[in-house]
Design an enzyme around this catalytic site. Structure first.
Site, short mmCIF file in Angstrom:
data_model
loop_
_atom_site.label_atom_id
_atom_site.label_comp_id
_atom_site.label_asym_id
_atom_site.label_seq_id
_atom_site.Cartn_x
_atom_site.Cartn_y
_atom_site.Cartn_z
N ASP A 1 15.96 4.54 -7.54
CA ASP A 1 15.61 3.64 -6.44
C ASP A 1 14.63 4.34 -5.50
O ASP A 1 14.89 5.44 -5.04
CB ASP A 1 16.88 3.20 -5.68
N ASP B 1 12.36 10.38 -3.79
CA ASP B 1 11.79 9.82 -2.56
C ASP B 1 12.55 10.30 -1.32
O ASP B 1 12.14 10.01 -0.21
CB ASP B 1 11.79 8.28 -2.60
N ASP C 1 14.50 10.34 -9.96
CA ASP C 1 15.40 9.51 -9.16
C ASP C 1 14.96 8.06 -9.42
O ASP C 1 13.82 7.83 -9.83
CB ASP C 1 15.24 9.88 -7.68
MG LIG Z 1 15.81 7.23 -4.19
#
Ligand SMILES: [Mg+2]
Length: 294
Positions: free
Chosen positions: A22, A241, A20
Site C-alpha cells: 500500500d 513509502d 511494500d
Molecule cells: Mg506502505
C-alpha cells in the site's frame, strides 16, 4: 544527488527487491501507475520480487489474489511476507498451542489455523451489545493461551473487553500485535485507523503492553524470508513509502533502501532526514525504476 548512471549501477547490484504494497504498488484497490510494469521489468532483469506488507487482514493466499487482481501480475505464496503469517510463525516458535482470541480479520485467523491454533472471536463483532446487561454481557472464554490483535474493521466493545480481560491474566496469556501502523494513508483529511489504533485500545484496557509486534520495523518477516529463501542482505533492496516502518525495517536488517513518494512521505520530509535515518535513494514512484533497468 545521484546520476542516472550511479543509480543504474546501484540497482545492478541488487538481486532481491522487497516491495511494500500500500502506497508503493497500490492505494487501497487502485494500482499505482506503472507498478505492474515495474514488477515485470524487475523480474525480466533477473531480480526476485517479494511483497512485504504489515496489513494483517489477509493471508498469504489472499495476497496472491490481491496482487493478481489489482496489478494483473502473478505472484506465488512464497513471494508474500505478511504480518498475519509472521504472527502465526511467532506463536508457533514460542510453542503456543491451543485456543487464541483474535481481534482481527479472516486472513489472520486463516494463518493462525494453518499452524494448528484454534481461533476465537470472529463472530463477536457481529453480536449486538446489550448495554442494560453491561456486566453480564461479556462472556470470557476459558483456556485461552494467547490474544492476537490486528486491524479489525468489525472491532467492537465486546471484542475489546474480552481481549483485555484475557490479556490482563498476565504472562500466561501471550499478547501480541500483528503491527502497529496507527493509520492508513487516506484521501485529504480522511483518517482511517489502522491496527495500531486497535492495539492501543486493547493495551489501555488490559493495562499491559503487547509482548511482541510482528510487522515492520520488527525483523520477524525478514527472519522468515531468511528461512524460506537464500537471501544476501547486502544485495536485497527494501522499497517503501513509510520511513518508520519500511525504511527502518530495511536499515535495521542491513538491506538497501529506496523510498517512493506515492504514499505517506513527502519529498520535503525525505530531504530533511538526518543521514542515519535516510533511505539510500528516493524516487517519485516505483515506475521510475523502469529506466534504471538496463
Ligand atoms: Mg506502505
Amino acid at each position: 544527488v545521484h546520476t542516472v548512471a550511479q543509480r543504474m549501477a546501484w540497482l545492478a547490484e541488487i538481486d532481491t527487491v522487497m516491495l511494500d504494497c500500500d502506497g508503493v504498488l497500490w492505494r487501497g484497490s487502485a494500482a499505482i501507475e506503472g507498478a505492474a510494469e515495474a514488477i515485470t521489468a524487475l523480474r525480466r532483469a533477473g531480480k526476485r520480487v517479494v511483497f512485504v506488507t504489515n496489513n494483517s487482514t489477509k493471508s498469504r493466499a489472499s495476497y496472491v489474489h490481491k496482487v493478481e487482481e489489482t496489478l494483473g501480475v502473478k505472484a506465488a505464496e512464497e513471494e508474500i511476507l505478511c504480518s498475519a503469517h509472521a504472527t502465526a510463525a511467532y506463536l508457533q516458535r514460542r510453542g503456543v498451542r491451543g485456543r487464541v482470541y483474535v481481534v482481527g480479520e479472516r486472513g489472520l485467523c486463516e494463518e493462525l489455523r494453518a499452524v494448528g491454533l484454534e481461533t476465537l472471536g470472529e463472530e463477536d463483532g457481529r453480536i449486538p451489545f446489550e448495554a442494560s446487561r453491561f456486566r453480564e454481557e461479556v462472556d470470557v472464554p476459558k483456556d485461552v493461551v494467547a490474544v492476537v490483535v490486528g486491524l479489525d474493521t468489525e472491532v467492537s466493545y465486546r471484542k475489546v473487553a474480552i481481549a483485555a480481560c484475557l490479556a490482563r491474566r498476565g504472562p500466561g496469556v501471550v499478547f501480541v500485535a500483528t503491527n502497529k501502523d496507527v493509520t492508513f494513508p487516506g484521501k485529504d483529511d480522511l483518517v482511517l485507523p489502522g491496527a495500531g489504533s486497535v492495539v492501543a485500545m486493547v493495551e489501555a484496557a488490559a493495562m499491559r503492553t503487547v509482548d511482541a509486534t510482528l510487522g515492520k520495523p520488527a525483523q520477524d518477516m525478514l527472519d522468515l524470508a531468511d528461512e524460506a529463501m537464500t537471501l544476501d542482505r547486502s544485495r536485497t533492496l527494501m522499497v517503501g513509502d513509510r520511513l518508520d516502518t519500511d525504511i527502518a525495517f530495511g536499515r535495521r536488517g542491513g538491506l538497501r533502501t529506496l523510498l517512493v513518494l506515492t504514499g505517506v512521505t513527502s519529498r520535503a520530509v525525505a530531504e530533511a532526514l538526518p543521514k542515519d535515518e535516510a533511505p539510500d535513494h528516493v524516487l517519485e514512484s516505483i515506475a521510475d525504476i523502469l529506466p534504471l533497468l538496463a
